[in-house]
Write an enzyme that holds these catalytic residues in place. Structure first.
Site, mmCIF file in Angstrom:
data_model
loop_
_atom_site.group_PDB
_atom_site.id
_atom_site.type_symbol
_atom_site.label_atom_id
_atom_site.label_comp_id
_atom_site.label_asym_id
_atom_site.label_seq_id
_atom_site.Cartn_x
_atom_site.Cartn_y
_atom_site.Cartn_z
ATOM 1 N N GLY A 165 47.428 41.336 49.999
ATOM 2 C CA GLY A 165 48.052 40.338 50.862
ATOM 3 C C GLY A 165 49.305 39.777 50.223
ATOM 4 N N GLN A 186 56.038 33.991 48.931
ATOM 5 C CA GLN A 186 56.043 34.685 47.636
ATOM 6 C C GLN A 186 57.297 35.522 47.406
ATOM 7 O OE1 GLN A 186 51.840 36.148 48.512
ATOM 8 N NE2 GLN A 186 51.835 36.093 46.282
ATOM 9 N N CYS A 226 46.234 36.935 42.591
ATOM 10 C CA CYS A 226 47.432 36.689 43.406
ATOM 11 C C CYS A 226 48.597 37.436 42.768
ATOM 12 C CB CYS A 226 47.724 35.191 43.440
ATOM 13 S SG CYS A 226 49.195 34.748 44.385
ATOM 14 N N LEU A 227 49.420 38.074 43.587
ATOM 15 C CA LEU A 227 50.584 38.797 43.062
ATOM 16 C C LEU A 227 51.552 37.846 42.367
ATOM 17 C CD1 LEU A 227 51.246 41.312 45.972
ATOM 18 C CD2 LEU A 227 50.272 41.811 43.715
ATOM 19 N N HIS A 273 49.457 29.853 50.895
ATOM 20 C CA HIS A 273 50.836 30.027 50.393
ATOM 21 C C HIS A 273 51.851 29.402 51.349
ATOM 22 C CE1 HIS A 273 50.432 32.473 46.812
ATOM 23 N NE2 HIS A 273 49.690 33.384 47.436
ATOM 24 N N HIS A 313 43.669 32.671 51.824
ATOM 25 C CA HIS A 313 44.509 32.644 50.612
ATOM 26 C C HIS A 313 45.996 32.700 50.987
ATOM 27 C CE1 HIS A 313 45.470 34.078 46.355
ATOM 28 N NE2 HIS A 313 46.565 34.399 47.027
ATOM 29 N N GLU A 314 46.337 33.617 51.887
ATOM 30 C CA GLU A 314 47.752 33.794 52.268
ATOM 31 C C GLU A 314 48.257 32.598 53.081
ATOM 32 O OE1 GLU A 314 49.202 35.940 50.640
ATOM 33 O OE2 GLU A 314 47.438 37.109 50.066
HETATM 34 C C1 QAP Z 1 44.968 37.555 47.687
HETATM 35 O O1 QAP Z 1 45.934 39.014 46.147
HETATM 36 C C2 QAP Z 1 43.496 37.773 47.502
HETATM 37 O O2 QAP Z 1 46.828 39.879 39.057
HETATM 38 C C3 QAP Z 1 45.815 38.783 47.514
HETATM 39 O O3 QAP Z 1 47.778 42.206 38.128
HETATM 40 C C4 QAP Z 1 42.981 38.213 46.293
HETATM 41 O O4 QAP Z 1 46.731 41.061 46.446
HETATM 42 C C5 QAP Z 1 42.643 37.546 48.529
HETATM 43 C C6 QAP Z 1 47.083 41.684 42.205
HETATM 44 C C7 QAP Z 1 41.622 38.418 46.139
HETATM 45 C C8 QAP Z 1 41.282 37.756 48.368
HETATM 46 C C9 QAP Z 1 40.758 38.197 47.192
HETATM 47 C C10 QAP Z 1 46.841 40.678 41.300
HETATM 48 C C11 QAP Z 1 47.580 42.885 41.739
HETATM 49 C C12 QAP Z 1 46.876 41.508 43.637
HETATM 50 C C13 QAP Z 1 47.077 40.861 39.941
HETATM 51 C C14 QAP Z 1 46.407 40.199 45.678
HETATM 52 C C15 QAP Z 1 47.573 42.075 39.477
HETATM 53 C C16 QAP Z 1 47.825 43.087 40.375
HETATM 54 C C17 QAP Z 1 46.507 40.346 44.222
HETATM 55 CO CO CO Z 2 48.588 34.862 46.533
#
Ligand code: QAP
Ligand code: CO
Length: 173
Positions: free
Chosen positions: A49, A54, A95-96, A141, A137-138
């Site tokens: 997401g 972001q 989170c990205l 943001h 989550h999104e």
């Molecule tokens: C939000 O998060 C989310 O630390 C989206 O090194 C996350 O896409 C919603 C990511 C979990 C529900 C459950 C994070 C990629 C991606 C990092 C993401 C990383 C590489 C996070």
């Molecule tokens: Co995020």
């Protein structure tokens, strides 16, 4: 067709991540050009997401793909949560904008959302499981909230220091 260009992702604790997004006024050419770039940015970073916030665009737009096959993009414009279950669960999130950090956050397990899709068509979405968590989550943001703000101040400050240090080192490299 050339692959869409990716966009730089803001990293916590960048203060711009706390900007409150405005509604998308119209799903016009500018928004239609932004969507593939946000999707490309999310896929390249292996995310599930990404909110416009972001990538430093402060309008209510998010892209999501929680599929294993990475071929089920979902675009939500001006999303509104119509209903969220009282039933909540704590699950691990990342989170990205907060790379390498994962921690538990409590969220509703099921939600109903109204939003426009990438073509500007009104949709109702019922979600549970990972998709429900990801939408919540999104959408956080879009109101300037990063998941680490649900954690204790102690944890949050440790995360902040760690990321500031990592960014300093990345700049020196
Ligand atoms: C939000 O998060 C989310 O630390 C989206 O090194 C996350 O896409 C919603 C990511 C979990 C529900 C459950 C994070 C990629 C991606 C990092 C993401 C990383 C590489 C996070
Ligand atoms: Co995020």
């Amino acid at each position: 067709m050339n692959a869409p260009e990716t966009l730089p992702i803001l990293r916590y604790p960048d203060p711009r991540l706390h900007t409150v997004a405005k509604p998308v006024a119209a799903v016009d050419d500018r928004i239609r050009a932004l969507i593939p770039r946000m999707l490309a940015t999310m896929y390249e970073a292996n995310g599930i997401g990404l909110a416009a916030t972001q990538v430093d665009v402060h309008e209510r737009l998010i892209v999501i793909d929680v599929s294993e096959t990475r071929d089920q993009p979902l675009v939500l414009i001006n999303p509104v949560i119509e209903w969220a279950s009282d039933d909540k669960r704590k699950g691990e999130e990342g989170c990205l904008s907060v790379p390498g950090i994962y921690d538990g956050v409590e969220r509703s397990t099921a939600i109903r959302v109204r939003a426009l899709d990438g073509e500007g068509v009104a949709r109702a979405i019922e979600a549970e499981g990972l998709l429900a968590v990801c939408i919540q989550h999104e959408m956080d943001h879009l109101v300037g909230k990063v998941f680490v703000e649900y954690l204790s101040p102690l944890k949050r400050n440790r995360i902040k220091s760690k990321l500031v240090k990592a960014q300093r080192e990345a700049e020196r490299a």
